[in-house]
Structures are given as C-alpha cells and as structure tokens.
Design a protein around this motif. Structure first.
Motif, short mmCIF file in Angstrom:
data_model
loop_
_atom_site.label_atom_id
_atom_site.label_comp_id
_atom_site.label_asym_id
_atom_site.label_seq_id
_atom_site.Cartn_x
_atom_site.Cartn_y
_atom_site.Cartn_z
N ARG A 105 -30.38 72.87 -92.27
CA ARG A 105 -30.12 73.72 -91.11
C ARG A 105 -29.72 72.89 -89.90
O ARG A 105 -28.77 73.24 -89.18
CB ARG A 105 -31.37 74.54 -90.79
N ASP A 106 -30.43 71.79 -89.68
CA ASP A 106 -30.10 70.92 -88.55
C ASP A 106 -28.73 70.27 -88.71
O ASP A 106 -27.96 70.15 -87.75
CB ASP A 106 -31.18 69.85 -88.37
N LEU A 107 -28.42 69.84 -89.94
CA LEU A 107 -27.11 69.27 -90.20
C LEU A 107 -26.01 70.29 -89.96
O LEU A 107 -24.95 69.98 -89.41
CB LEU A 107 -27.03 68.75 -91.64
N ASP A 108 -26.27 71.52 -90.38
CA ASP A 108 -25.29 72.59 -90.19
C ASP A 108 -25.06 72.85 -88.70
O ASP A 108 -23.93 73.07 -88.27
CB ASP A 108 -25.78 73.86 -90.89
N MET A 109 -26.14 72.80 -87.91
CA MET A 109 -26.00 73.03 -86.47
C MET A 109 -25.17 71.92 -85.82
O MET A 109 -24.28 72.21 -85.01
CB MET A 109 -27.38 73.09 -85.81
N ILE A 110 -25.42 70.67 -86.18
CA ILE A 110 -24.66 69.55 -85.61
C ILE A 110 -23.19 69.68 -85.99
O ILE A 110 -22.30 69.46 -85.16
CB ILE A 110 -25.23 68.21 -86.10
N ALA A 168 -30.26 63.83 -82.05
CA ALA A 168 -28.83 64.06 -82.26
C ALA A 168 -28.47 65.49 -81.86
O ALA A 168 -27.43 65.73 -81.23
CB ALA A 168 -28.47 63.81 -83.73
N ILE A 169 -29.33 66.44 -82.19
CA ILE A 169 -29.10 67.84 -81.81
C ILE A 169 -29.17 67.99 -80.30
O ILE A 169 -28.36 68.70 -79.69
CB ILE A 169 -30.13 68.75 -82.51
N VAL A 170 -30.14 67.34 -79.68
CA VAL A 170 -30.27 67.39 -78.22
C VAL A 170 -28.98 66.92 -77.55
O VAL A 170 -28.45 67.57 -76.64
CB VAL A 170 -31.46 66.52 -77.75
N LYS A 171 -28.46 65.79 -77.99
CA LYS A 171 -27.23 65.24 -77.42
C LYS A 171 -26.06 66.20 -77.57
O LYS A 171 -25.31 66.45 -76.62
CB LYS A 171 -26.91 63.90 -78.09
N HIS A 172 -25.89 66.75 -78.77
CA HIS A 172 -24.76 67.64 -79.02
C HIS A 172 -24.89 68.95 -78.25
O HIS A 172 -23.89 69.49 -77.75
CB HIS A 172 -24.63 67.93 -80.52
N LEU A 173 -26.11 69.48 -78.13
CA LEU A 173 -26.30 70.72 -77.38
C LEU A 173 -25.98 70.52 -75.90
O LEU A 173 -25.34 71.38 -75.27
CB LEU A 173 -27.75 71.22 -77.54
#
Length: 358
Positions: free
Chosen positions: A176-181, A313-318
């Motif tokens: 799920r996290d990979l899909d979000m990134i 990584a998610i924080v940075k991309h968001l």
C-alpha cells in the motif's frame, strides 16, 4: 575560410615555398645551360609555381584532414553534426581536441551518474527483497506447519493463523505504501485542498499515538499551548505526514523521553511545524539519504521496530505534492528535529491560546 584554416595555411605556405625554391633553382640552372636566362621570366615562373603549389597543397590538406575529422565525428556520433559541412569544417586540431575532450567529460559524468543509479537500484532491490521476504517466509512457515498436521490442534491452529494474518497485514502495508509513493511520483494521487486547524489535527494524532508512546514512556507535547491556527492543505495527507513523523520519533526516541511539536512563523504566508525529540539522533552521513525508500540508518538485519521503511519517503512525497519543503537537523546521541512548511489559510499569526488569534 576563416581562422579555422590558419594552421593549414601556414603548412601550405611553407611547403609551397620549399617546392618553389627547389623548382626555381632547377629552372635557373636549365636556363643558364641553354643560355636563355632571364630574371623576369624566372620571377614569373617562381610566382606561378608558388601559387599553383599553394592551391594544390592547401586543397589536398583540407580534403585529407576533413576526411579524418569526418571519420572521428562519425565514430563520436554525439558531436554536433552541423559542423561537418564542408564550407565551414574545422581542420584545427586544437579545436577538434577541445570538442572531443568536452564530449568525453560529458560522457564521463553520464557514466558516473549511471553507476550511482545502478548502485541505488541494486540497493533498492535488495532492501525491498528483504522487506518482502521476511513476512512472506513467516506466512509460508506457519501455513506449511499447519498443513503438516498442526491444524488438528485447535490452540496451535488459532495461534498460527493469527501470526500468519499479521504477516499478510505487513505485506499489505508495504504494498500500500509503495502504491502511494508511485501515485505521488506519477501525479495520480489527487490532493483535496481545504482549510483546517493544524493545532487540532496534531492533538488528534497525539491522542491516537498515546498508547504507542506510553510503551516507552515518551511524552507527546506542544512546546507551548497554541490557539487554533488554520492552514490550507489536504487534511488527510497532512495527518499522515504528522503521524509518520511522530511514529518515527517514538520509534527511535529514548525511553522516558519527550517528543515536542512547535509551530512558528516561516513567512507572511507560511508556518513551519517542528517535531523534535531527545532520542538517539542521526549520524551526519545518513541525513542526505533519510527520505529514500527502505533506507535505514541501522544496517543490521534487525527489524524489531517494525514499519515498512517507507514512512519518511511518503512524508517527503506528500509535502512535495503540496509544494512544501521538509528539513532535518540532528545531533547524534542527542536527538533530531524534522520540520516542514504549510501554507496559511488566512492571514493569522501563530500565538498561544492565552493571547488569541490576531
């Protein structure tokens, strides 16, 4: 022909001069022997000989060098093909050497960049393989044990199925996290911009993580009480940013420590939110890579703290999707501070709840 032929002119002139002197001397001897010597005729002959020699030699030199240079250009296909036109081809070896050297330096930088990318790719594949195989092997082990006969024992069956379910849940979490990134990188994830109270949102995250923090007796606090402060962003995604930063702080914070959140003015239109702790801190060489997928400061095989390795990584991309920035400062052994900017919903100042909003 321009300055580019300066060196070939010099060569042609010298060679023509040598040929003219030689031929003129032979002609002079021949005229003297035949008693027909004439200085005027000899001078005219010398001039004609020089001009003819110069033109022939210059043309042949240009043609020879052009063929050699053209072959080099064909071999080094990235060079500018327009400079191969006969009307302005350069026969200056220094110019050609500079152009080839420039090309070689560019290729060297390109090769080095490709090596870095290849190294990153190999590391990324190794990390994702490690992250996926741990829960996969766990699930596989429990299911195989049950199939081998353990399912007949109700107590063992229940226990093993619960553990297998946790392994599957971890796999789903990682995917799920990979899909979000991936969606963030490709622009497929749409943000729902709205005005909301960032102080209230942070307090809600405090409440959600209270039990997790209590396991290590870590206090989640504001630097000072804040009055409501409206910001404009995707509320759900910013809550995810705050949650990931706080979870990361709890995960690597020391027992009986403190995680503190402060809100300050960053500019007329933006605020900056800081999440700081007094945990183990991060060594300087690791900071530039903190926001890479699956990058871990701890290189050991230990995964006792859990998580997908994708939180930062998610924080940075968001935040990049919001066109905001994130900053990191850390002192190893003393703690870390993660801070990010957000756009204000309206012209308000950051104040404590005692003073009110102006």
């Amino acid at each position: 022909m321009g300055k580019s032929f300066r060196r070939s002119y010099k060569f042609a002139v010298k060679t023509s001069l040598y040929v003219t002197i030689f031929m003129t001397l032979i002609s002079a001897v021949f005229l003297i022997v035949n008693d027909t010597y004439s200085e005027a005729a000899l001078l005219i002959y010398a001039i004609c000989c020089f001009l003819f020699s110069f033109l022939v030699i210059q043309y042949r030199v240009e043609f020879f060098i052009y063929k050699k240079i053209k072959k080099i250009y064909e071999n080094v296909s990235m060079l500018n093909a327009s400079s191969l036109k006969p009307d302005h081809v350069t026969t200056d070896m220094a110019t050609l050497s500079q152009e080839v050297q420039k090309f070689a330096e560019g290729k060297k930088l390109e090769i080095e960049a490709l090596k870095v990318r290849d190294s990153y790719r190999k590391e990324f594949m190794g990390n994702i393989s490690h992250e996926l195989k741990t829960p996969l092997f766990t699930v596989q082990g429990y299911i195989e044990t049950l199939l081998d006969g353990a399912m007949n024992d109700k107590k063992v069956r229940q226990q093993y199925l619960e553990r297998a379910a946790k392994g599957v849940e971890r796999l789903v979490y990682i995917v799920r996290d990979l899909d979000m990134i991936t969606k963030l990188e490709t622009g497929d994830l749409r943000l729902k911009q709205e005005a909301f109270d960032i102080v209230e949102l942070i307090q809600n995250v405090f409440d959600l993580l209270e039990m997790k923090a209590a396991k290590k007796n870590i206090s989640l606090v504001f630097e000072t009480p804040y009055a409501p402060l409206m910001v404009k962003a995707d509320k759900e995604r910013i809550q995810q940013v705050v949650t990931n930063l706080l979870v990361n702080s709890i995960k690597y914070g020391k027992k009986d420590g403190t995680t503190e959140v402060s809100i300050q003015e960053h500019s007329k239109k933006k605020i900056i939110i800081k999440v700081s702790d007094n945990g183990e801190g991060i060594q300087k060489e690791h900071i530039p890579r903190l926001f890479e997928r699956f990058y871990r400061v701890d290189k050991s095989g230990s995964r006792k703290e859990g998580g997908s390795g994708l939180g930062l990584a998610i924080v940075k991309h968001l935040l990049e999707a919001h066109k905001e920035r994130i900053f990191v400062t850390s002192t190893f052994g003393m703690g870390s501070e993660f801070s990010f900017t957000l756009k204000k919903a309206k012209k308000t100042a950051v104040v404590t709840d005692k003073s009110g909003v102006v």
